[in-house]
Write a protein that holds these residues in place. Structure first.
Motif, PDB file in Angstrom:
ATOM      1  N   ALA A  16       4.161  -4.787  -5.113  1.00 29.90           N
ATOM      2  CA  ALA A  16       4.182  -3.942  -6.311  1.00 29.90           C
ATOM      3  C   ALA A  16       3.644  -4.706  -7.521  1.00 29.90           C
ATOM      4  CB  ALA A  16       5.602  -3.435  -6.576  1.00 29.90           C
ATOM      5  N   GLU A  17       3.988  -5.978  -7.616  1.00 24.70           N
ATOM      6  CA  GLU A  17       3.498  -6.793  -8.732  1.00 24.70           C
ATOM      7  C   GLU A  17       1.983  -6.981  -8.650  1.00 24.70           C
ATOM      8  OE1 GLU A  17       4.062 -11.301 -10.402  1.00 24.70           O
ATOM      9  OE2 GLU A  17       5.843 -10.274  -9.631  1.00 24.70           O
ATOM     10  N   LEU A  18       1.478  -7.213  -7.455  1.00 26.46           N
ATOM     11  CA  LEU A  18       0.029  -7.350  -7.281  1.00 26.46           C
ATOM     12  C   LEU A  18      -0.686  -6.042  -7.608  1.00 26.46           C
ATOM     13  CD1 LEU A  18       0.133  -9.482  -4.043  1.00 26.46           C
ATOM     14  CD2 LEU A  18      -0.877 -10.201  -6.233  1.00 26.46           C
ATOM     15  N   ARG A  19      -0.085  -4.925  -7.224  1.00 30.46           N
ATOM     16  CA  ARG A  19      -0.646  -3.618  -7.561  1.00 30.46           C
ATOM     17  C   ARG A  19      -0.735  -3.457  -9.073  1.00 30.46           C
ATOM     18  NH1 ARG A  19       0.903   0.484 -10.012  1.00 30.46           N
ATOM     19  NH2 ARG A  19       0.037   2.527  -9.661  1.00 30.46           N
ATOM     20  N   GLU A  20       0.314  -3.873  -9.779  1.00 27.58           N
ATOM     21  CA  GLU A  20       0.318  -3.786 -11.243  1.00 27.58           C
ATOM     22  C   GLU A  20      -0.766  -4.678 -11.846  1.00 27.58           C
ATOM     23  OE1 GLU A  20       1.978  -1.774 -13.398  1.00 27.58           O
ATOM     24  OE2 GLU A  20       2.640  -0.753 -11.578  1.00 27.58           O
ATOM     25  N   ASP A  21      -0.942  -5.867 -11.286  1.00 28.60           N
ATOM     26  CA  ASP A  21      -1.983  -6.779 -11.770  1.00 28.60           C
ATOM     27  C   ASP A  21      -3.369  -6.142 -11.624  1.00 28.60           C
ATOM     28  OD1 ASP A  21       0.007  -8.639 -12.270  1.00 28.60           O
ATOM     29  OD2 ASP A  21      -0.469  -9.890 -10.520  1.00 28.60           O
ATOM     30  N   ILE A  22      -3.596  -5.509 -10.484  1.00 31.21           N
ATOM     31  CA  ILE A  22      -4.883  -4.842 -10.238  1.00 31.21           C
ATOM     32  C   ILE A  22      -5.051  -3.681 -11.210  1.00 31.21           C
ATOM     33  CG2 ILE A  22      -6.210  -3.476  -8.573  1.00 31.21           C
ATOM     34  CD1 ILE A  22      -4.841  -5.246  -6.359  1.00 31.21           C
ATOM     35  N   LEU A  23      -3.988  -2.916 -11.402  1.00 34.73           N
ATOM     36  CA  LEU A  23      -4.025  -1.775 -12.316  1.00 34.73           C
ATOM     37  C   LEU A  23      -4.377  -2.225 -13.736  1.00 34.73           C
ATOM     38  CD1 LEU A  23      -3.440   1.295 -12.694  1.00 34.73           C
ATOM     39  CD2 LEU A  23      -1.077   0.660 -13.162  1.00 34.73           C
ATOM     40  N   GLU A  24      -3.832  -3.343 -14.165  1.00 34.89           N
ATOM     41  CA  GLU A  24      -4.116  -3.869 -15.503  1.00 34.89           C
ATOM     42  C   GLU A  24      -5.559  -4.365 -15.621  1.00 34.89           C
ATOM     43  OE1 GLU A  24      -1.255  -6.850 -16.632  1.00 34.89           O
ATOM     44  OE2 GLU A  24       0.418  -5.490 -16.262  1.00 34.89           O
ATOM     45  N   ARG A  25      -6.078  -4.938 -14.568  1.00 36.33           N
ATOM     46  CA  ARG A  25      -7.430  -5.509 -14.592  1.00 36.33           C
ATOM     47  C   ARG A  25      -8.514  -4.439 -14.473  1.00 36.33           C
ATOM     48  NH1 ARG A  25     -11.288  -7.978 -16.489  1.00 36.33           N
ATOM     49  NH2 ARG A  25     -12.919  -8.539 -15.044  1.00 36.33           N
ATOM     50  N   ALA A  26      -8.235  -3.355 -13.776  1.00 35.83           N
ATOM     51  CA  ALA A  26      -9.255  -2.349 -13.450  1.00 35.83           C
ATOM     52  C   ALA A  26     -10.055  -1.842 -14.647  1.00 35.83           C
ATOM     53  CB  ALA A  26      -8.612  -1.195 -12.684  1.00 35.83           C
ATOM     54  N   PRO A  27      -9.443  -1.496 -15.773  1.00 36.17           N
ATOM     55  CA  PRO A  27     -10.252  -0.986 -16.886  1.00 36.17           C
ATOM     56  C   PRO A  27     -11.277  -1.995 -17.424  1.00 36.17           C
ATOM     57  CG  PRO A  27      -7.933  -0.491 -17.241  1.00 36.17           C
ATOM     58  CD  PRO A  27      -8.012  -1.429 -16.072  1.00 36.17           C
ATOM     59  N   LEU A  74      -0.947   3.741  -3.223  1.00 40.50           N
ATOM     60  CA  LEU A  74      -0.261   2.490  -2.889  1.00 40.50           C
ATOM     61  C   LEU A  74       1.121   2.461  -3.533  1.00 40.50           C
ATOM     62  CD1 LEU A  74      -0.384  -0.249  -1.484  1.00 40.50           C
ATOM     63  CD2 LEU A  74      -1.500  -1.158  -3.531  1.00 40.50           C
ATOM     64  N   ASP A  75       1.211   2.887  -4.764  1.00 38.84           N
ATOM     65  CA  ASP A  75       2.501   2.963  -5.447  1.00 38.84           C
ATOM     66  C   ASP A  75       3.444   3.911  -4.702  1.00 38.84           C
ATOM     67  OD1 ASP A  75       4.319   2.395  -7.640  1.00 38.84           O
ATOM     68  OD2 ASP A  75       3.884   4.419  -8.350  1.00 38.84           O
ATOM     69  N   SER A  76       2.921   5.024  -4.283  1.00 39.38           N
ATOM     70  CA  SER A  76       3.719   6.000  -3.531  1.00 39.38           C
ATOM     71  C   SER A  76       4.217   5.403  -2.212  1.00 39.38           C
ATOM     72  CB  SER A  76       2.878   7.249  -3.258  1.00 39.38           C
ATOM     73  OG  SER A  76       3.579   8.150  -2.441  1.00 39.38           O
ATOM     74  N   HIS A  77       3.361   4.674  -1.527  1.00 41.57           N
ATOM     75  CA  HIS A  77       3.756   4.049  -0.252  1.00 41.57           C
ATOM     76  C   HIS A  77       4.845   2.995  -0.463  1.00 41.57           C
ATOM     77  CE1 HIS A  77       0.528   6.269   1.415  1.00 41.57           C
ATOM     78  NE2 HIS A  77      -0.428   5.384   1.229  1.00 41.57           N
ATOM     79  N   ILE A  78       4.709   2.220  -1.524  1.00 40.36           N
ATOM     80  CA  ILE A  78       5.718   1.196  -1.828  1.00 40.36           C
ATOM     81  C   ILE A  78       7.058   1.864  -2.128  1.00 40.36           C
ATOM     82  CG2 ILE A  78       6.401  -0.580  -3.505  1.00 40.36           C
ATOM     83  CD1 ILE A  78       3.375  -1.335  -3.654  1.00 40.36           C
ATOM     84  N   THR A  79       7.024   2.929  -2.903  1.00 41.66           N
ATOM     85  CA  THR A  79       8.245   3.678  -3.229  1.00 41.66           C
ATOM     86  C   THR A  79       8.886   4.227  -1.969  1.00 41.66           C
ATOM     87  OG1 THR A  79       7.397   4.245  -5.416  1.00 41.66           O
ATOM     88  CG2 THR A  79       9.158   5.637  -4.543  1.00 41.66           C
ATOM     89  N   GLN A  80       8.071   4.800  -1.080  1.00 37.84           N
ATOM     90  CA  GLN A  80       8.593   5.354   0.169  1.00 37.84           C
ATOM     91  C   GLN A  80       9.187   4.254   1.055  1.00 37.84           C
ATOM     92  OE1 GLN A  80       8.781   8.694   0.832  1.00 37.84           O
ATOM     93  NE2 GLN A  80      10.064   8.040   2.527  1.00 37.84           N
ATOM     94  N   MET A  81       8.554   3.099   1.087  1.00 32.73           N
ATOM     95  CA  MET A  81       9.088   1.983   1.874  1.00 32.73           C
ATOM     96  C   MET A  81      10.470   1.585   1.355  1.00 32.73           C
ATOM     97  SD  MET A  81       7.172   0.757   4.378  1.00 32.73           S
ATOM     98  CE  MET A  81       7.420  -0.991   4.499  1.00 32.73           C
ATOM     99  N   ARG A  82      10.639   1.581   0.059  1.00 34.49           N
ATOM    100  CA  ARG A  82      11.954   1.254  -0.525  1.00 34.49           C
ATOM    101  C   ARG A  82      13.000   2.282  -0.091  1.00 34.49           C
ATOM    102  NH1 ARG A  82      11.088  -2.905  -4.043  1.00 34.49           N
ATOM    103  NH2 ARG A  82       9.151  -2.926  -5.208  1.00 34.49           N
ATOM    104  N   ARG A  83      12.609   3.537  -0.049  1.00 33.12           N
ATOM    105  CA  ARG A  83      13.535   4.581   0.416  1.00 33.12           C
ATOM    106  C   ARG A  83      13.940   4.336   1.859  1.00 33.12           C
ATOM    107  NH1 ARG A  83       9.906   8.882  -1.940  1.00 33.12           N
ATOM    108  NH2 ARG A  83      10.540   8.940  -4.106  1.00 33.12           N
TER     109      ARG A  83
END
Length: 140
Positions: A16-27, A74-83
């Motif tokens: 999730a942290e890596l996903r956030e890093d990518i999200l921040e870098r993308a723009p 990817l965020d949705s999959h991570i959330t579902q994995m937590r469930r």
């Protein structure tokens, strides 16, 4: 089982942290591309480039490297994995399927994003996904 869930949670947190890093870098990828393109044109001595044509080229590149949908899934999959970690019953196969989907999203992000920083984050993300896959083999 508690230790396994904690370990899976740790790897999910890292993903999730890596996903956030990518999200921040993308723009920044698009603005960096524009700057590199303008720099190359200047180095080649090309002047008087139509600003509309330049904007069109940058827009085409932005469309080719757009990863918003993949990051959202990817965020949705991570959330579902937590469930699933907190669910009862047989969850191993469901988690295994989500791992495949997470890996698919990571591969797509890696192929679309023409940025070295994002590429490194994708490698790290795929490593975390592989650790999750290894651990899920121990889940019923």
């Amino acid at each position: 089982m508690r230790h396994l869930k904690e370990d899976l949670g740790t790897h999910l947190d890292a993903a999730a942290e890596l996903r956030e890093d990518i999200l921040e870098r993308a723009p920044g990828v698009v603005s960096d591309y524009r700057a590199r393109l303008e720099s190359r044109l200047n180095q080649l001595g090309v002047s008087g480039v139509d600003p509309q044509r330049l904007a069109q080229e940058v827009a085409l590149m932005a469309d080719r490297c757009a990863i918003d949908e993949e990051l959202s899934r990817l965020d949705s999959h991570i959330t579902q994995m937590r469930r699933y970690l907190n669910a009862e019953g047989e969850i191993g196969k469901k988690m295994d399927f989500l791992i495949q989907e997470m890996n698919r999203e990571a591969n797509t992000i890696g192929s679309k994003a023409s940025d070295a920083q994002i590429a490194q984050k994708v490698v790290d993300l795929k490593s975390e996904i592989e650790k999750l896959r290894e651990q899920i083999q121990n889940v019923e």
